[in-house]
Scaffold this motif. Sequence first.
Motif, PDB file in Angstrom:
ATOM      1  N   ALA A  81      41.185   5.546  10.003  1.00  0.00           N
ATOM      2  CA  ALA A  81      41.358   6.082  11.358  1.00  0.00           C
ATOM      3  C   ALA A  81      42.067   5.069  12.248  1.00  0.00           C
ATOM      4  CB  ALA A  81      40.007   6.451  11.963  1.00  0.00           C
ATOM      5  N   SER A  82      42.768   5.573  13.256  1.00  0.00           N
ATOM      6  CA  SER A  82      43.460   4.707  14.214  1.00  0.00           C
ATOM      7  C   SER A  82      42.528   4.389  15.382  1.00  0.00           C
ATOM      8  CB  SER A  82      44.719   5.408  14.722  1.00  0.00           C
ATOM      9  OG  SER A  82      44.357   6.464  15.592  1.00  0.00           O
ATOM     10  N   LEU A  83      43.014   3.580  16.322  1.00  0.00           N
ATOM     11  CA  LEU A  83      42.219   3.229  17.500  1.00  0.00           C
ATOM     12  C   LEU A  83      41.971   4.427  18.405  1.00  0.00           C
ATOM     13  CD1 LEU A  83      43.681  -0.254  18.477  1.00  0.00           C
ATOM     14  CD2 LEU A  83      41.548   0.265  17.292  1.00  0.00           C
ATOM     15  N   SER A  84      42.756   5.477  18.255  1.00  0.00           N
ATOM     16  CA  SER A  84      42.582   6.641  19.131  1.00  0.00           C
ATOM     17  C   SER A  84      41.717   7.746  18.513  1.00  0.00           C
ATOM     18  CB  SER A  84      43.947   7.218  19.524  1.00  0.00           C
ATOM     19  OG  SER A  84      44.660   7.614  18.372  1.00  0.00           O
ATOM     20  N   ASP A  85      41.433   7.681  17.208  1.00  0.00           N
ATOM     21  CA  ASP A  85      40.682   8.794  16.610  1.00  0.00           C
ATOM     22  C   ASP A  85      39.512   8.378  15.715  1.00  0.00           C
ATOM     23  OD1 ASP A  85      42.064   7.883  14.382  1.00  0.00           O
ATOM     24  OD2 ASP A  85      43.086   9.781  13.970  1.00  0.00           O
ATOM     25  N   PHE A  86      39.050   7.120  15.818  1.00  0.00           N
ATOM     26  CA  PHE A  86      37.909   6.721  14.989  1.00  0.00           C
ATOM     27  C   PHE A  86      36.619   7.357  15.498  1.00  0.00           C
ATOM     28  CE2 PHE A  86      38.100   3.342  18.226  1.00  0.00           C
ATOM     29  CZ  PHE A  86      36.792   3.282  18.643  1.00  0.00           C
ATOM     30  N   GLY A  87      35.667   7.537  14.570  1.00  0.00           N
ATOM     31  CA  GLY A  87      34.312   7.971  14.936  1.00  0.00           C
ATOM     32  C   GLY A  87      33.458   6.769  15.290  1.00  0.00           C
ATOM     33  N   TRP A  88      33.554   5.720  14.457  1.00  0.00           N
ATOM     34  CA  TRP A  88      32.905   4.440  14.753  1.00  0.00           C
ATOM     35  C   TRP A  88      33.662   3.312  14.094  1.00  0.00           C
ATOM     36  CZ3 TRP A  88      30.579   1.634  10.747  1.00  0.00           C
ATOM     37  CH2 TRP A  88      30.204   2.342   9.595  1.00  0.00           C
ATOM     38  N   ARG A  89      33.459   2.107  14.653  1.00  0.00           N
ATOM     39  CA  ARG A  89      34.247   0.957  14.215  1.00  0.00           C
ATOM     40  C   ARG A  89      33.465  -0.323  14.482  1.00  0.00           C
ATOM     41  NH1 ARG A  89      38.612  -2.156  16.943  1.00  0.00           N
ATOM     42  NH2 ARG A  89      40.136  -2.720  15.368  1.00  0.00           N
ATOM     43  N   VAL A  90      33.537  -1.258  13.538  1.00  0.00           N
ATOM     44  CA  VAL A  90      32.943  -2.586  13.701  1.00  0.00           C
ATOM     45  C   VAL A  90      34.054  -3.594  13.470  1.00  0.00           C
ATOM     46  CG1 VAL A  90      31.222  -4.235  12.854  1.00  0.00           C
ATOM     47  CG2 VAL A  90      30.683  -1.779  12.902  1.00  0.00           C
ATOM     48  N   SER A  91      34.215  -4.531  14.415  1.00  0.00           N
ATOM     49  CA  SER A  91      35.285  -5.517  14.320  1.00  0.00           C
ATOM     50  C   SER A  91      34.841  -6.840  14.923  1.00  0.00           C
ATOM     51  CB  SER A  91      36.546  -5.005  15.027  1.00  0.00           C
ATOM     52  OG  SER A  91      36.288  -4.799  16.399  1.00  0.00           O
ATOM     53  N   MET A  92      35.645  -7.869  14.668  1.00  0.00           N
ATOM     54  CA  MET A  92      35.441  -9.185  15.266  1.00  0.00           C
ATOM     55  C   MET A  92      36.758  -9.590  15.922  1.00  0.00           C
ATOM     56  SD  MET A  92      33.369 -11.126  12.196  1.00  0.00           S
ATOM     57  CE  MET A  92      34.510 -10.634  10.905  1.00  0.00           C
ATOM     58  N   ALA A  93      36.679 -10.371  16.978  1.00  0.00           N
ATOM     59  CA  ALA A  93      37.901 -10.819  17.657  1.00  0.00           C
ATOM     60  C   ALA A  93      37.700 -12.220  18.195  1.00  0.00           C
ATOM     61  CB  ALA A  93      38.264  -9.876  18.800  1.00  0.00           C
ATOM     62  N   THR A  94      38.780 -12.994  18.175  1.00  0.00           N
ATOM     63  CA  THR A  94      38.786 -14.284  18.842  1.00  0.00           C
ATOM     64  C   THR A  94      39.375 -14.089  20.225  1.00  0.00           C
ATOM     65  OG1 THR A  94      39.004 -15.477  16.779  1.00  0.00           O
ATOM     66  CG2 THR A  94      39.664 -16.652  18.774  1.00  0.00           C
ATOM     67  N   VAL A  95      38.631 -14.479  21.234  1.00  0.00           N
ATOM     68  CA  VAL A  95      39.100 -14.407  22.618  1.00  0.00           C
ATOM     69  C   VAL A  95      39.448 -15.836  23.016  1.00  0.00           C
ATOM     70  CG1 VAL A  95      38.539 -13.734  24.976  1.00  0.00           C
ATOM     71  CG2 VAL A  95      37.583 -12.439  23.059  1.00  0.00           C
ATOM     72  N   ALA A  96      40.752 -16.096  23.227  1.00  0.00           N
ATOM     73  CA  ALA A  96      41.222 -17.456  23.490  1.00  0.00           C
ATOM     74  C   ALA A  96      41.573 -17.702  24.949  1.00  0.00           C
ATOM     75  CB  ALA A  96      42.424 -17.764  22.606  1.00  0.00           C
ATOM     76  N   SER A  97      41.614 -16.634  25.761  1.00  0.00           N
ATOM     77  CA  SER A  97      41.949 -16.812  27.180  1.00  0.00           C
ATOM     78  C   SER A  97      41.271 -15.736  28.012  1.00  0.00           C
ATOM     79  CB  SER A  97      43.464 -16.761  27.388  1.00  0.00           C
ATOM     80  OG  SER A  97      43.979 -15.519  26.976  1.00  0.00           O
ATOM     81  N   ASP A  98      41.131 -16.004  29.301  1.00  0.00           N
ATOM     82  CA  ASP A  98      40.560 -15.027  30.223  1.00  0.00           C
ATOM     83  C   ASP A  98      41.492 -13.812  30.308  1.00  0.00           C
ATOM     84  OD1 ASP A  98      38.800 -17.095  30.659  1.00  0.00           O
ATOM     85  OD2 ASP A  98      39.515 -17.553  32.676  1.00  0.00           O
ATOM     86  N   GLY A  99      40.908 -12.649  30.597  1.00  0.00           N
ATOM     87  CA  GLY A  99      41.766 -11.479  30.781  1.00  0.00           C
ATOM     88  C   GLY A  99      41.021 -10.177  30.608  1.00  0.00           C
ATOM     89  N   PRO A 100      41.741  -9.051  30.755  1.00  0.00           N
ATOM     90  CA  PRO A 100      41.119  -7.739  30.665  1.00  0.00           C
ATOM     91  C   PRO A 100      40.844  -7.314  29.229  1.00  0.00           C
ATOM     92  CG  PRO A 100      43.469  -7.490  31.026  1.00  0.00           C
ATOM     93  CD  PRO A 100      43.186  -8.970  31.074  1.00  0.00           C
TER      94      PRO A 100
END
Length: 192
Positions: A32-51
């Motif tokens: 599934a894509s980001l617009s049509d998933f039912g559920w999703r588990v992910s990890m992300a590195t946040v390296a700077s402030d922002g939205p």
Amino acid sequence: MSRLLRNSDHRRMPWKNGGGETVEVIVRPEGASLSDFGWRVSMATVASDGPFSVFPGIDRTLAVLSGDGMELSIEGLGERLLTPQSAPLAFPADAPTSARLTGGPITDLNVMTRRGAFRHTLVRHVVEDSKALAASPGERLLLALDPLGVSTADGLIGLQPLDALLLDGCEAADVVPAGDRAAFHLVEITPA
């Protein structure tokens, strides 16, 4: 039936808003894509402030896996501080949200479900002895933070940090630390 998801096999992809990279642990339906998933588990590195990226109709829970922490400013909820020691934070993914790092880059765990179709919980556990995982009406995903084993009907399955194991909700399972203790996150996904 359990399914092992090794950290080295997780899918790497850009953030929806282009501000970083996400490591997708699992998505349903598969592919599934980001617009049509039912559920999703992910990890992300946040390296700077922002939205944060906005996901209409999605509920989200975040936990900080590593780093000092980040302060979230969530429309309708105000300011919330997340650190590796704090409980995971649930909030609507369609509420405008921005992050301010409190001491350098962090890595987070992100669980998202489509509102009205699925519900989820995310809980951090630390075990010193064996811990039985309670049955659930849906599916469970265990994300290892330390080396550990999971005893299932398929035998003992070894997990290294950031490996995941997908379990049917009714499947009996026991978590066993490889050392003196082990931490893990348990995600439970149930139909709404």
